[in-house]
Structure formats: C-alpha cells, structure tokens
Design a protein around this motif. Structure first.
Motif, PDB file in Angstrom:
ATOM      1  N   ILE A 185      40.634  33.115  45.699  1.00  0.00           N
ATOM      2  CA  ILE A 185      41.440  32.617  44.582  1.00  0.00           C
ATOM      3  C   ILE A 185      42.311  33.754  44.070  1.00  0.00           C
ATOM      4  N   TYR A 186      43.617  33.510  43.996  1.00  0.00           N
ATOM      5  CA  TYR A 186      44.499  34.472  43.322  1.00  0.00           C
ATOM      6  C   TYR A 186      44.743  33.991  41.899  1.00  0.00           C
ATOM      7  N   ARG A 187      44.579  34.908  40.950  1.00  0.00           N
ATOM      8  CA  ARG A 187      44.934  34.622  39.563  1.00  0.00           C
ATOM      9  C   ARG A 187      45.049  35.929  38.785  1.00  0.00           C
ATOM     10  N   ASN A 188      46.122  36.054  38.036  1.00  0.00           N
ATOM     11  CA  ASN A 188      46.324  37.181  37.117  1.00  0.00           C
ATOM     12  C   ASN A 188      46.180  38.542  37.801  1.00  0.00           C
ATOM     13  N   ILE A 248      35.895  40.841  43.147  1.00  0.00           N
ATOM     14  CA  ILE A 248      37.317  41.164  43.255  1.00  0.00           C
ATOM     15  C   ILE A 248      37.565  41.801  44.617  1.00  0.00           C
ATOM     16  N   GLU A 249      38.341  41.123  45.452  1.00  0.00           N
ATOM     17  CA  GLU A 249      38.657  41.638  46.787  1.00  0.00           C
ATOM     18  C   GLU A 249      39.862  42.579  46.747  1.00  0.00           C
ATOM     19  N   GLU A 250      40.848  42.229  45.935  1.00  0.00           N
ATOM     20  CA  GLU A 250      42.052  43.048  45.776  1.00  0.00           C
ATOM     21  C   GLU A 250      42.508  42.920  44.327  1.00  0.00           C
ATOM     22  N   GLN A 251      43.214  43.958  43.852  1.00  0.00           N
ATOM     23  CA  GLN A 251      43.708  43.932  42.480  1.00  0.00           C
ATOM     24  C   GLN A 251      45.002  44.730  42.410  1.00  0.00           C
ATOM     25  N   TRP A 252      45.974  44.212  41.642  1.00  0.00           N
ATOM     26  CA  TRP A 252      47.266  44.871  41.546  1.00  0.00           C
ATOM     27  C   TRP A 252      47.739  44.902  40.093  1.00  0.00           C
ATOM     28  N   ASN A 253      48.599  45.873  39.810  1.00  0.00           N
ATOM     29  CA  ASN A 253      49.284  45.937  38.522  1.00  0.00           C
ATOM     30  C   ASN A 253      50.607  45.189  38.693  1.00  0.00           C
ATOM     31  N   ARG A 291      44.676  39.356  40.517  1.00  0.00           N
ATOM     32  CA  ARG A 291      43.430  39.594  41.243  1.00  0.00           C
ATOM     33  C   ARG A 291      43.256  38.580  42.365  1.00  0.00           C
ATOM     34  N   LEU A 292      42.711  39.051  43.456  1.00  0.00           N
ATOM     35  CA  LEU A 292      42.316  38.175  44.547  1.00  0.00           C
ATOM     36  C   LEU A 292      40.796  38.170  44.577  1.00  0.00           C
ATOM     37  N   LEU A 293      40.208  37.016  44.251  1.00  0.00           N
ATOM     38  CA  LEU A 293      38.762  36.902  44.092  1.00  0.00           C
ATOM     39  C   LEU A 293      38.130  36.174  45.260  1.00  0.00           C
ATOM     40  N   ASN A 294      36.915  36.568  45.593  1.00  0.00           N
ATOM     41  CA  ASN A 294      36.076  35.761  46.471  1.00  0.00           C
ATOM     42  C   ASN A 294      35.635  34.547  45.660  1.00  0.00           C
ATOM     43  N   ALA A 295      36.035  33.360  46.092  1.00  0.00           N
ATOM     44  CA  ALA A 295      35.789  32.157  45.297  1.00  0.00           C
ATOM     45  C   ALA A 295      34.310  31.821  45.181  1.00  0.00           C
ATOM     46  N   MET A 296      33.505  32.269  46.124  1.00  0.00           N
ATOM     47  CA  MET A 296      32.090  31.915  46.121  1.00  0.00           C
ATOM     48  C   MET A 296      31.237  32.904  45.331  1.00  0.00           C
ATOM     49  N   MET A 325      44.684  28.933  45.655  1.00  0.00           N
ATOM     50  CA  MET A 325      43.523  29.112  46.519  1.00  0.00           C
ATOM     51  C   MET A 325      43.963  29.384  47.948  1.00  0.00           C
ATOM     52  N   PHE A 326      43.266  30.290  48.585  1.00  0.00           N
ATOM     53  CA  PHE A 326      43.467  30.581  49.998  1.00  0.00           C
ATOM     54  C   PHE A 326      42.152  30.346  50.738  1.00  0.00           C
ATOM     55  N   GLY A 327      42.264  30.090  52.035  1.00  0.00           N
ATOM     56  CA  GLY A 327      41.060  29.911  52.841  1.00  0.00           C
ATOM     57  C   GLY A 327      40.863  28.484  53.294  1.00  0.00           C
TER      58      GLY A 327
END
Length: 396
Positions: free
Chosen positions: A71-74, A85-90, A76-81, A61-63
């Motif tokens: 939240i970063y997971r798998n 999806i804020e950012e996504q990478w391979n 993806r960087l997600l808006n926790a609320m 978790m960030f913030g």
C-alpha cells in the motif's frame, strides 16, 4: 575443454538474462494521463448518476494476483499484511494514477521516484538509478489496456481491483477483511479473470474445491450452481465435487426447483437459476424448472434466463452498502435510460469499488490502511462490486 565450458557458460548466462523481465520506462507525463482518466470517470458518472460519498484517503494498492501486497500512502510504501514500512520518501508532490498502476513522486531533494506495476511485477523507478523489481512481486499477469472500449481507463482500474483481491491463489472479496473465499464473489471474479486471461491465478483453488458450500455463515443454496460454474472454467464433470453438488441439490429440491437460504432469505428463483447455469456450464442433465414467482434476487442474476422473471416493484436494497446489487440489476435490465440506472459510482479516483457494514467482515484488518475505515466499516476495493462493474462496462 575450456572452450566448451566457456561457451556453455555464455549460453547459460544468456538464457538466464533472457528470462529477466524487462523494466518499464519512467512514465513521462502522468499528469496528462490522470486527466484522461478523470475525463473517463466523468463520462461514467454522467451515465451512472447514482453516486456515493466515500473517504478520499489518497492511496494506492500494489500486488495484483499472488504478488506481495503493498500500500502506498503519504510517502510510505507499506507491506499490507504486516504494516511494515518497505520504503519511505520525503515527498514534495505526488500523483496517483490508478489507470496506469502508478504512483509518481517528486521528492524534496529534486529526485523523481515512480512505483509502477506491470505484467512482470512491481517496480521502483528512479532517475539516474537502475530499475528495481520489488522482491515478492515477480509473476506474470495479463493486463489488457481495453483501448477499444468506451471506458478503457476505468476498466483498467476495475481489473486491478479484482486482481488485488487474489491472495495465495484464492479469490476473496477484500483481502484485508475476509479470510476465506465466498463462492458467489469468486464466480463473478472468475468471469473477469477468464475475460482477461488470468484464470491460472485461481485454477489450483478451484481444482481443490471439495465442499459444495463455502460455509462462511451457513449452507447457502446458490453456492451449488456457483461451484459447478467455477469447476467448468478449469475442469469438467469428472471433478470430485460435482457428484456432491448434485446430491446436495436433490436435498434442496422442492417440486421442480431448489430452495434454501441466500443471505438468510429464501430466493428460489435466484438459486435455481444459478444451479441451471452451473449444470449447463458442465453439460450436465437438467430437469429443474425456474419457479414462476417473484424473487428480489432474480434480477441480480443476469447471465441467462432473463425472460423467466416475474417483475416486481424495485426497491433500494441497501445499494449504498452493497453496490454490486445495483450494477447486477443494471446488467439484467440493460438500462439505456440514465435515470433508470441504479449502479452506484463513488466520488473518488480510487478505489472504484466498496462494501460497507457487512456483518461477516473483519474490519480491524483495515487498520493498516486507516483506522477511520474500521469505524465506518468500509472495505475497499471490493472484488464483487468491481467485477459487476467490469462485466457490464466491458460490453460498452
């Protein structure tokens, strides 16, 4: 005239530029730092052998504080609320480094990306690109390294798990499953914030308190002392809630102590200890006496009055679900013998704190993290648990 305007423009530009936070460098060796963290965790588990199996979701978790919760997971960087999806990478390989508030990603195309939180905000760092401060995360925090402490890397993580649960200026046990602050949890969190120069995060919330009870389920009598203590951190005895607390205390008075409900049970020793501590924190008159009787919550209060305690057989008070009780007891008894320590430690790198099966928690809020957590009713990280661990280990 043009020269003056030009000079003014240069000064203004320099001033604005000077206010921009300096981005952190790309962390050069996250694998070695993770090894250091693992060694520190192993040392903690050697001293606190009471351990709990937890689901290892590989997330971070960030913030912290009032920053945007992410939240970063798998990959993806997600808006926790919102779950957006804020950012996504391979991602080819990831290293989650909790003690440095860092996620290191090796991408399939050979590039490196790091998500890193520091005292200025949450940053996206990428080779051959300018650092980017994620919008909504810019704010000042104090993030000590605890370099002179035995459990420095662990303390860094516990500090983060407290700060992540400050949202909109309010301290909550877990920002995904609780909508309101609980005074008991808030008081423990505030002790951590005071120790790390971050009290400004909840100052306005404390100043705005008018009700002596948090009213999450009922009028819990221990709230009275907790409110007085919280007020003492940012104000004084002239705070408007103080006379309301004193009047409420008289209503709960029996002989020379107070008694009411805490967690649906009468705990007069615990409740009176909190009241006396709050009165002392504000330098208020105190005529209350701690009753000389057994109280299973007496050993949960370690801040003072340790000698005014009637010991009783210690039982497992559902510590696996409520691990903050075990850590509070360890603080009270100041156990040196490893076999006597009851504070639980999880089996995963992150988070280090949790609570499970609380009837007052709204577990569907965990869906953004993992649906399985909703079924298991596990809220983590949990600020009270993290605070109890922090406050004990910070003395080492």
């Amino acid at each position: 005239m043009q020269v003056k305007y030009y000079l003014f423009f240069l000064l203004l530009t320099a001033s604005v530029y000077g206010q921009k936070p300096a981005p952190p460098a790309i962390y050069s060796d996250p694998v070695s730092a993770l090894q250091t963290y693992h060694e520190n965790l192993a040392q903690l588990r050697q001293e606190h052998k009471n351990q709990q199996e937890l689901p290892d979701l590989k997330f971070f978790m960030f913030g912290m504080g009032d920053r945007l919760k992410l939240i970063y997971r798998n990959g993806r960087l997600l808006n926790a609320m919102t779950g957006n999806i804020e950012e996504q990478w391979n991602v080819k390989q990831e290293v989650i480094l909790p003690s440095e508030y860092l996620v290191h990603l090796a991408l399939a195309d050979g590039q490196t990306v790091q998500i890193r939180e520091d005292e200025s905000g949450v940053w996206l760092l990428q080779t051959a690109k300018r650092p980017r401060l994620i919008p909504g995360t810019r704010s000042r925090l104090s993030l000590p390294r605890f370099a002179n402490k035995t459990f420095g890397p662990v303390l860094r993580v516990l500090h983060q798990e407290v700060l992540i649960n400050v949202i909109n200026g309010r301290p909550v046990p877990n920002f995904l499953v609780y909508f309101k602050p609980w005074y008991r949890d808030a008081a423990q969190m505030a002790m951590v914030l005071r120790a790390t120069d971050n009290l400004h995060l909840i100052r306005d919330w404390i100043l705005a308190i008018r009700d002596p009870f948090d009213r999450n389920n009922q009028r819990e009598t221990d709230n009275l002392g907790q409110v007085l203590f919280l007020v003492s951190l940012v104000s004084n005895k002239t705070h408007p809630v103080v006379p309301v607390v004193l009047d409420s205390a008289r209503r709960f008075q029996t002989e020379k102590h107070i008694v009411g409900k805490t967690d649906n049970v009468a705990h007069p020793v615990y409740q009176t200890k909190w009241l006396k501590y709050g009165l002392k924190s504000l330098d208020l008159s105190d005529t209350y006496l701690i009753p000389k009787q057994a109280d299973s919550y007496s050993s949960v209060f370690w801040l003072d009055y340790k000698t005014e305690h009637v010991d009783e057989k210690r039982v497992d008070d559902n510590f696996s679900n409520n691990p903050f009780f075990g850590w509070a007891e360890d603080h009270f008894y100041d156990q040196a013998n490893v076999s006597e320590k009851r504070g639980m430690v999880g089996n995963i790198d992150y988070p280090l704190s949790w609570q499970q099966r609380d009837i007052d928690a709204h577990y569907p809020g965990l869906t953004v993290l993992d649906r399985e957590l909703v079924k298991q009713k596990i809220a983590f990280p949990h600020a009270w648990h993290a605070a109890e661990m922090f406050l004990l280990l910070n003395e080492k």
